[in-house]
Structures are given as structure tokens and as C-alpha cells.
Motif scaffolding. Structure first.
Motif, PDB file in Angstrom:
ATOM      1  N   VAL A 160       6.409  36.212  13.320  1.00 55.20           N
ATOM      2  CA  VAL A 160       6.305  37.528  12.681  1.00 55.20           C
ATOM      3  C   VAL A 160       6.972  38.586  13.565  1.00 55.20           C
ATOM      4  N   LYS A 204      14.172  39.451   5.914  1.00 53.01           N
ATOM      5  CA  LYS A 204      13.029  39.423   6.834  1.00 53.01           C
ATOM      6  C   LYS A 204      11.711  39.497   6.064  1.00 53.01           C
ATOM      7  N   TYR A 205      11.656  40.451   5.139  1.00 55.32           N
ATOM      8  CA  TYR A 205      10.433  40.668   4.358  1.00 55.32           C
ATOM      9  C   TYR A 205      10.046  39.391   3.614  1.00 55.32           C
ATOM     10  N   THR A 257       4.121  46.021  13.727  1.00 55.80           N
ATOM     11  CA  THR A 257       5.156  45.541  14.659  1.00 55.80           C
ATOM     12  C   THR A 257       6.149  46.648  14.993  1.00 55.80           C
ATOM     13  N   TYR A 274      10.974  36.316   4.177  1.00 48.03           N
ATOM     14  CA  TYR A 274      10.678  35.192   5.070  1.00 48.03           C
ATOM     15  C   TYR A 274       9.256  35.302   5.616  1.00 48.03           C
ATOM     16  N   VAL A 275       8.892  36.507   6.074  1.00 52.21           N
ATOM     17  CA  VAL A 275       7.540  36.715   6.599  1.00 52.21           C
ATOM     18  C   VAL A 275       6.512  36.503   5.493  1.00 52.21           C
ATOM     19  N   ARG A 276       6.810  36.980   4.303  1.00 55.21           N
ATOM     20  CA  ARG A 276       5.899  36.785   3.175  1.00 55.21           C
ATOM     21  C   ARG A 276       5.702  35.303   2.874  1.00 55.21           C
ATOM     22  N   ILE A 316      -2.163  38.664   8.606  1.00 55.02           N
ATOM     23  CA  ILE A 316      -1.737  37.322   8.176  1.00 55.02           C
ATOM     24  C   ILE A 316      -2.792  36.721   7.242  1.00 55.02           C
ATOM     25  N   LEU A 356       1.970  44.421   8.415  1.00 54.42           N
ATOM     26  CA  LEU A 356       2.637  43.739   9.528  1.00 54.42           C
ATOM     27  C   LEU A 356       3.880  44.502   9.963  1.00 54.42           C
ATOM     28  N   VAL A 414       2.178  41.913   4.218  1.00 56.33           N
ATOM     29  CA  VAL A 414       3.468  42.059   4.900  1.00 56.33           C
ATOM     30  C   VAL A 414       3.695  43.523   5.273  1.00 56.33           C
ATOM     31  N   TYR A 417      10.928  37.906  13.748  1.00 53.25           N
ATOM     32  CA  TYR A 417      11.676  38.233  12.535  1.00 53.25           C
ATOM     33  C   TYR A 417      11.609  39.715  12.189  1.00 53.25           C
ATOM     34  N   LEU A 418      10.539  40.393  12.584  1.00 53.00           N
ATOM     35  CA  LEU A 418      10.429  41.817  12.282  1.00 53.00           C
ATOM     36  C   LEU A 418      10.943  42.700  13.417  1.00 53.00           C
TER      37      LEU A 418
END
Length: 344
Positions: free
Chosen positions: A268, A283-284, A334, A286-288, A322, A330, A327, A271-272
């Protein structure tokens, strides 16, 4: 036979390779061989090694097509003649007394593996990694099984093979190899096998290995590697049966679940992180995808108390994000953390 075989896989490492070799040739311990496996380099790595090889009989060069770091190291193990084996990456370098210090520790304590600390160098900054187990204590079979093997399953902080020295007999008689077809985490799987078979291991409080986190390192190449898929593949790996691990299935499941959440937590932040090569929408999404994954949700909800323990308020907030698949929060958290780190 020599005392130590040092195995160095090489792939397009021309920028730092000469420095690595210089430090090898300056070692205070001289009863050793340096085995370079050129894994299909397309730059001048091969010629750099050959130029050093002309004037030094300790250097051996094996050329092969590009098969990956696991293949290269396994070839080095097969070729090695040393009583003990050490691994060094071509981007890194070691103190002049590195081999001597680890070798003497093995001999004096009559053990099969010794682990030292290492220093990470990234963007001009250095960080000393401290010992994770009691130093100068000989861990025997029972403690290795009850303390060290679970740590490897649960955590990747001790994965690297490069700050360790191994008995060649231990590695070869048990046919221990780096796993093929694994794009990340091969060191950890190698160490699980080695420590699982070892009768005695030692940790020393010595900083002699310098790990260079370079700009194209696998751990930073977020735009091209699917790190979450690698984490899930590792999560589903049947290490109990594959490596004959004597730990209950439910305990292994708990340890693997904790590890998965720790990796997702790290990913997390990777990627962020601002200014990497990925566009915001990628990014959004992928994290989701990560935090909504059924295995991630199973792990964080079933082992919440183990995961949340001893965490800071910021870490607890991230883990709650998480857990509840947020997201948006997050991203805010971050961003705020990165902003604080830049101004501190």
C-alpha cells in the motif's frame, strides 16, 4: 578444496560490479574462491569480470543464458568447492573482514549457519539492520524449529541469503536449492529449507554487508511487477509438505496470514508513494484489488488481534483501512505520512 566459496550472480551489473570485485579481492581471508555466474548480461558485466580474472586465480566465471537469480545461484552451488558457502549480489559490497568474521564464527562455534547484520544504502542514506535474534547464542535444533522457522514463515525481515554463511555439506547433502519460477522471495524459501535442516545456527552482531537499493531494484520496480500476485502465490505455497516443516497446519495458516497482511501493508505504501511510474488510477485500482481480495480479508479478520498487536496508532489506522476496504482513507493517510517524512 577451499574454505569458502563466494557465489555472485550477475545480470547487467556494470555500474557497481567493479566495486564489488575490488572489495572481494581485498578480503583479509584469502582461502576462498569467487564464482561469478553471468546470467546472460547484455552490458559490459562479462568483460569487467574477465579483466579482473586475468590477474587473479581466485575468480571463476560461468556464462549462461538468462535464467534468473535462482538458477545462477544453484549453478554456483553445484560448481563450488568450498567447505562453506556465501552469497553476494553484484550491486553490493562487503567489509574487508566480512568473510573472516563469519568463517571464524562458524569454526569457533561449530555451527552450520551464521547470520550477520547488514547495512542498507538507498538514495545516499544508510540504515543499519539490527539482529533479530539473541546474538552469540548457539540455537540448536529444537529452538530453530520453535522460534526461527516460524519467524521465516511470518516475516520477510531475515530473508536475504547474502548476510549469511552456510555449511556446504548442509546445503549439498540435503539438496537445498533456490526455487525456480519464483520472481521474489527465493531467498526466504532457500533459508526455510536450510534452517529447517540445520542442527545449529548462530547470530552475530556484526555489520559487514552493504546492500545497495538501486533505482531499478525489484523491490522498487512497481510499474512492471505484480507484487501482490507474488504475495498470493507465496501465501498458497504448501511449505509444510514441500519442505517437511514440523509445524501444525493451523499455526502455519496463522503465520502466513500475518505475513500476507504485512506485505499488503508495505505494498500500500509502495504503490501510493508519490512520483513512482504508475498513474493514479492504476494505483487506486491496484490497491483496491489488494485490500478487497478474499484472502486478505480472511487473514485480517480471522487474525486481527495478532496483526494489530504492538502497532502504532498510524499503523493501526492503516490496518483498519485495509480491514474495511477504504482506499480513499488509505490515500489520505499515506499522503499525510509522506508529507511528514519529507518535512522532518
Amino acid at each position: 578444496m577451499v574454505a569458502i566459496s563466494v557465489i555472485i550472480p550477475v545480470f547487467d551489473s556494470e555500474k557497481y560490479l567493479a566495486i564489488c570485485i575490488d572489495f572481494l579481492l581485498c578480503q583479509t581471508f584469502t582461502d576462498c574462491e569467487f564464482i561469478f555466474i553471468n546470467d546472460g548480461s547484455t552490458d559490459s558485466s562479462r568483460s569487467i569480470i574477465e579483466s579482473f580474472q586475468k590477474n587473479n586465480k581466485q575468480i571463476y566465471l560461468i556464462n549462461q543464458e538468462n535464467n534468473g537469480v535462482s538458477s545462477a545461484r544453484n549453478v554456483g552451488i553445484k560448481f563450488s568447492k568450498g567447505e562453506y558457502i556465501s552469497f553476494i549480489d553484484a550491486d553490493d559490497y562487503i567489509e574487508k573482514d566480512f568473510l573472516m568474521t563469519l568463517y571464524q564464527s562458524l569454526i569457533q562455534n561449530n555451527c552450520e549457519i551464521v547470520t550477520s547484520n547488514f547495512i542498507t544504502e538507498q538514495d545516499g542514506k544508510s540504515k543499519v539492520e539490527k539482529p533479530l535474534f539473541e546474538v552469540n547464542k548457539l540455537f540448536l535444533k529444537q529452538e530453530i524449529q520453535s522460534e526461527i522457522i516460524p519467524f521465516f514463515i511470518k516475516n520477510d525481515a531475515m530473508n536475504t541469503a547474502c548476510n549469511k554463511m552456510y555449511s556446504s555439506k548442509l546445503i549439498k547433502e540435503n539438496a537445498i536449492q533456490f526455487p525456480y519460477g519464483v520472481s521474489m522471495g527465493e531467498d526466504g524459501l532457500f533459508n526455510i529449507q536450510a534452517f529447517n535442516k540445520a542442527k545449529s545456527v548462530l547470530f552475530i552482531d556484526y555489520n559487514g554487508y552493504f546492500y545497495r537499493e538501486v533505482s531499478n531494484s525489484a523491490t522498487r520496480n512497481v510499474a512492471t511487477k505484480d507484487y501482490f500476485k507474488i504475495a498470493i502465490d507465496t501465501y498458497f505455497l504448501d511449505i509444510k509438505n514441500k519442505f517437511k516443516i514440523d509445524i501444525e497446519n493451523n499455526t502455519i495458516q496463522k503465520l502466513k496470514s500475518i505475513r500476507l497482511i504485512e506485505i499488503v501493508n508495505s505494498l500500500v505504501h509502495i504503490y501510493l508513494k508519490p512520483n513512482n511510474e504508475m498513474k493514479f488510477l492504476l494505483k487506486y485500482n491496484y490497491v483496491r484489488k489488494m485490500i478487497c481480495d478474499v484472502n486478505v480479508q480472511f487473514s485480517i479478520r480471522n487474525y486481527w488481534h495478532e496483526i494489530i498487536g504492538n502497532k502504532t496508532k498510524y499503523q493501526q489506522f492503516i490496518l483498519n483501512c485495509i480491514k474495511y476496504k477504504s482506499v480513499f482513507l488509505l490515500i489520505l493517510a499515506t499522503y499525510y505520512s509522506n508529507l511528514r517524512n519529507q518535512t522532518s
